[in-house]
Scaffold this active site. Structure first.
Site, PDB file in Angstrom:
ATOM      1  N   SER A 115       0.882  -1.268  -0.042  1.00  0.00           N
ATOM      2  CA  SER A 115      -0.064   0.124   0.138  1.00  0.00           C
ATOM      3  C   SER A 115       1.041   1.286  -0.238  1.00  0.00           C
ATOM      4  O   SER A 115       1.964   1.132   0.336  1.00  0.00           O
ATOM      5  CB  SER A 115      -0.837   0.070   1.219  1.00  0.00           C
ATOM      6  OG  SER A 115      -1.599   1.360   1.601  1.00  0.00           O
ATOM      7  N   TYR A 142      -2.511  -1.040  10.751  1.00  0.00           N
ATOM      8  CA  TYR A 142      -2.421  -1.510   9.239  1.00  0.00           C
ATOM      9  C   TYR A 142      -1.206  -0.970   8.602  1.00  0.00           C
ATOM     10  O   TYR A 142      -0.367  -1.717   7.801  1.00  0.00           O
ATOM     11  CB  TYR A 142      -3.489  -0.605   8.382  1.00  0.00           C
ATOM     12  CG  TYR A 142      -3.702  -0.951   7.023  1.00  0.00           C
ATOM     13  CD1 TYR A 142      -3.825  -1.995   6.589  1.00  0.00           C
ATOM     14  CD2 TYR A 142      -3.445   0.015   6.124  1.00  0.00           C
ATOM     15  CE1 TYR A 142      -4.019  -2.295   5.095  1.00  0.00           C
ATOM     16  CE2 TYR A 142      -3.412   0.132   4.855  1.00  0.00           C
ATOM     17  CZ  TYR A 142      -3.736  -1.219   4.223  1.00  0.00           C
ATOM     18  OH  TYR A 142      -3.705  -1.463   3.131  1.00  0.00           O
TER      19      TYR A 142
HETATM   20  N1  NAP Z   1      -8.641  -0.484  -1.255  1.00  0.00           N
HETATM   21  C1  NAP Z   1      -7.794   0.426  -0.885  1.00  0.00           C
HETATM   22  O1  NAP Z   1      -7.683   1.637  -0.935  1.00  0.00           O
HETATM   23  C2  NAP Z   1      -6.336  -0.213  -0.639  1.00  0.00           C
HETATM   24  C3  NAP Z   1      -5.197   0.794  -0.697  1.00  0.00           C
HETATM   25  C4  NAP Z   1      -3.681   0.137  -0.396  1.00  0.00           C
HETATM   26  C5  NAP Z   1      -3.640  -1.301  -0.371  1.00  0.00           C
HETATM   27  N2  NAP Z   1      -4.645  -1.983  -0.383  1.00  0.00           N
HETATM   28  C6  NAP Z   1      -4.472  -3.488  -0.107  1.00  0.00           C
HETATM   29  O2  NAP Z   1      -5.222  -4.448  -1.214  1.00  0.00           O
HETATM   30  C7  NAP Z   1      -5.564  -5.635  -0.822  1.00  0.00           C
HETATM   31  C8  NAP Z   1      -7.122  -5.755  -1.204  1.00  0.00           C
HETATM   32  O3  NAP Z   1      -7.954  -5.046  -0.705  1.00  0.00           O
HETATM   33  P1  NAP Z   1      -9.315  -4.534  -1.201  1.00  0.00           P
HETATM   34  O4  NAP Z   1      -9.303  -3.249  -1.440  1.00  0.00           O
HETATM   35  O5  NAP Z   1      -9.651  -5.272  -2.529  1.00  0.00           O
HETATM   36  O6  NAP Z   1     -10.098  -4.833   0.224  1.00  0.00           O
HETATM   37  P2  NAP Z   1     -11.566  -5.639   0.069  1.00  0.00           P
HETATM   38  O7  NAP Z   1     -12.346  -5.300  -1.159  1.00  0.00           O
HETATM   39  O8  NAP Z   1     -12.269  -5.674   1.125  1.00  0.00           O
HETATM   40  O9  NAP Z   1     -10.987  -7.272  -0.202  1.00  0.00           O
HETATM   41  C9  NAP Z   1     -10.216  -7.850   0.383  1.00  0.00           C
HETATM   42  C10 NAP Z   1     -10.226  -9.252   0.183  1.00  0.00           C
HETATM   43  O10 NAP Z   1      -9.151  -9.893   0.988  1.00  0.00           O
HETATM   44  C11 NAP Z   1      -9.928 -11.153   1.235  1.00  0.00           C
HETATM   45  N3  NAP Z   1      -9.427 -11.555   2.755  1.00  0.00           N
HETATM   46  C12 NAP Z   1      -9.453 -10.910   3.773  1.00  0.00           C
HETATM   47  N4  NAP Z   1      -8.808 -11.838   4.908  1.00  0.00           N
HETATM   48  C13 NAP Z   1      -8.720 -12.992   4.224  1.00  0.00           C
HETATM   49  C14 NAP Z   1      -8.155 -14.174   4.483  1.00  0.00           C
HETATM   50  N5  NAP Z   1      -8.142 -14.589   5.825  1.00  0.00           N
HETATM   51  N6  NAP Z   1      -8.007 -15.128   3.554  1.00  0.00           N
HETATM   52  C15 NAP Z   1      -8.385 -15.010   2.229  1.00  0.00           C
HETATM   53  N7  NAP Z   1      -8.910 -13.900   1.820  1.00  0.00           N
HETATM   54  C16 NAP Z   1      -8.746 -12.781   2.915  1.00  0.00           C
HETATM   55  C17 NAP Z   1     -11.410 -10.666   1.510  1.00  0.00           C
HETATM   56  O11 NAP Z   1     -11.993 -11.878   1.854  1.00  0.00           O
HETATM   57  P3  NAP Z   1     -13.555 -11.816   2.554  1.00  0.00           P
HETATM   58  O12 NAP Z   1     -14.312 -11.095   1.812  1.00  0.00           O
HETATM   59  O13 NAP Z   1     -13.615 -13.335   2.732  1.00  0.00           O
HETATM   60  O14 NAP Z   1     -12.869 -11.059   3.883  1.00  0.00           O
HETATM   61  C18 NAP Z   1     -11.377 -10.026   0.042  1.00  0.00           C
HETATM   62  O15 NAP Z   1     -11.648 -10.979  -0.915  1.00  0.00           O
HETATM   63  C19 NAP Z   1      -5.272  -5.486   0.670  1.00  0.00           C
HETATM   64  O16 NAP Z   1      -3.910  -6.144   0.895  1.00  0.00           O
HETATM   65  C20 NAP Z   1      -5.381  -4.163   0.974  1.00  0.00           C
HETATM   66  O17 NAP Z   1      -4.437  -3.881   2.283  1.00  0.00           O
HETATM   67  C21 NAP Z   1      -6.132  -1.708  -0.464  1.00  0.00           C
END
Ligand code: NAP
Length: 300
Positions: A145, A158
């Site tokens: 991130s 985080y």
């Molecule tokens: N969105 C942002 O602004 C942002 C910015 C920087 C970095 N990121 C990073 O991008 C990545 C994806 O985030 P996102 O924005 O797509 O969030 P999201 O829409 O909440 O998706 C997160 C995904 O991770 C899965 N997950 C969480 N815990 C898990 C586990 N124990 N085993 C397997 N899957 C699990 C969730 O599954 P469930 O539905 O089962 O929980 C979901 O599929 C993360 O690493 C996040 O830190 C996001």
């Protein structure tokens, strides 16, 4: 174009889900994984005839990780994957001093130890793919991130997890390079996904009535809305991942979008105390706005 076999964790929502469909639409064979079976079935249905398969994988469960690695080996007739995308994660929000140890542990368990456990389980497959003379170099994409480069108050847990992902990736990049495996950091900025709502929900697990941060908790929705207003679509991350996977000589890090580099530069160039003052003023982390009794107020 060389077709890659790619496994993505956390592909049931947000960035991982978008990337799975995007990369499958480009012709790559994608193993989209997640822990929610209903969401995996929905994704499989949406993928239609794309080369996308789903596998259950909870990154915090050693048994689930082992089963997924075996399943992928089986489905690829022993060939395995040549790209692993460690994407699963979430953002725990709240003042660090008030975060229960169990919540901090869970945050690190998913974002850091889960990522490491999945990497370790798929490493034998990646190594054997990398050892094939004709095959392209194997790759691990770790989704960090911009929060792994700069720190905002109220997101300390985080940030700690993403700084750990950055450090581990930097070490692993040099350790695995001689084995023919590239380790690449994907660093999203604010992206529209489930992330924001889940972070907002996590505050409720931290919040206490008598907290000195009560005024911050009360404004959590407004703070969240301000950050959401500046967010980008997930396609920007999918495209960065695609570049990181297909380019011959990938960079060590891909910011998505690249323009967030300006924010990192600002944090590095300005004196830390200036940045601190600005952040505290914007977020209301001042004695007056925290509604501290006069006897407890100290000038910052
Ligand atoms: N969105 C942002 O602004 C942002 C910015 C920087 C970095 N990121 C990073 O991008 C990545 C994806 O985030 P996102 O924005 O797509 O969030 P999201 O829409 O909440 O998706 C997160 C995904 O991770 C899965 N997950 C969480 N815990 C898990 C586990 N124990 N085993 C397997 N899957 C699990 C969730 O599954 P469930 O539905 O089962 O929980 C979901 O599929 C993360 O690493 C996040 O830190 C996001």
């Amino acid at each position: 174009m060389t077709i890659r076999t790619i496994l993505i964790t956390g592909a049931t929502a947000g960035i991982g889900r978008h990337a799975a469909l995007h990369l499958a639409a480009r012709g790559h064979r994608v193993f989209a994984t997640g822990r929610n079976l209903a969401a995996l079935a929905e994704l499989q249905a949406e993928a239609g005839r794309l080369p996308l398969e789903t596998v259950q994988l909870d990154v915090t469960s050693p048994a689930s990780i082992r089963a997924a690695a075996d399943e992928v080996l089986h489905r690829t007739a022993g060939r395995g994957v040549d790209v692993l995308v460690n994407n699963a994660g979430y953002g725990l929000a709240g003042p660090l001093a008030e975060i229960p140890l169990s919540e901090l542990r869970a945050q690190l368990e998913t974002n850091v130890l889960g990522l490491h456990a999945v990497t370790a389980a798929f490493l034998p497959q990646l190594r054997s793919r990398a050892a094939e003379p004709e095959a392209p170099r194997a790759r691990i994409l770790n989704v960090s991130s911009i929060g792994g480069r700069v720190t905002f108050p109220l997101f300390g847990a985080y940030h700690a997890s993403k700084y750990a992902v950055e450090a581990m990736s930097d070490a692993l990049r040099n350790e695995l390079a001689p084995l023919g495996i590239d380790v690449i950091l994907i660093e999203p900025g604010p992206i529209r996904s489930e992330f924001s709502a889940r972070s907002r929900a996590s505050i409720e697990r931290v919040r206490t009535e008598e907290s000195v941060y009560a005024p911050i908790y009360a404004r959590a929705d407004a703070i969240q809305a301000r950050s959401d207003a500046q967010s980008f679509g997930p396609e920007i991350v999918s495209r960065a991942m695609e570049r990181a996977i297909t380019t011959r000589r990938p960079r060590a890090r891909y910011l998505a979008p690249a323009r967030t580099l300006a924010l990192i530069a600002l944090f590095k160039l300005l004196p830390t105390r200036w940045i601190d003052r600005l952040l505290r003023a914007v977020l209301g982390l001042t004695p007056a706005r925290l509604a501290l009794p006069a006897s407890q107020r100290r000038p910052a």
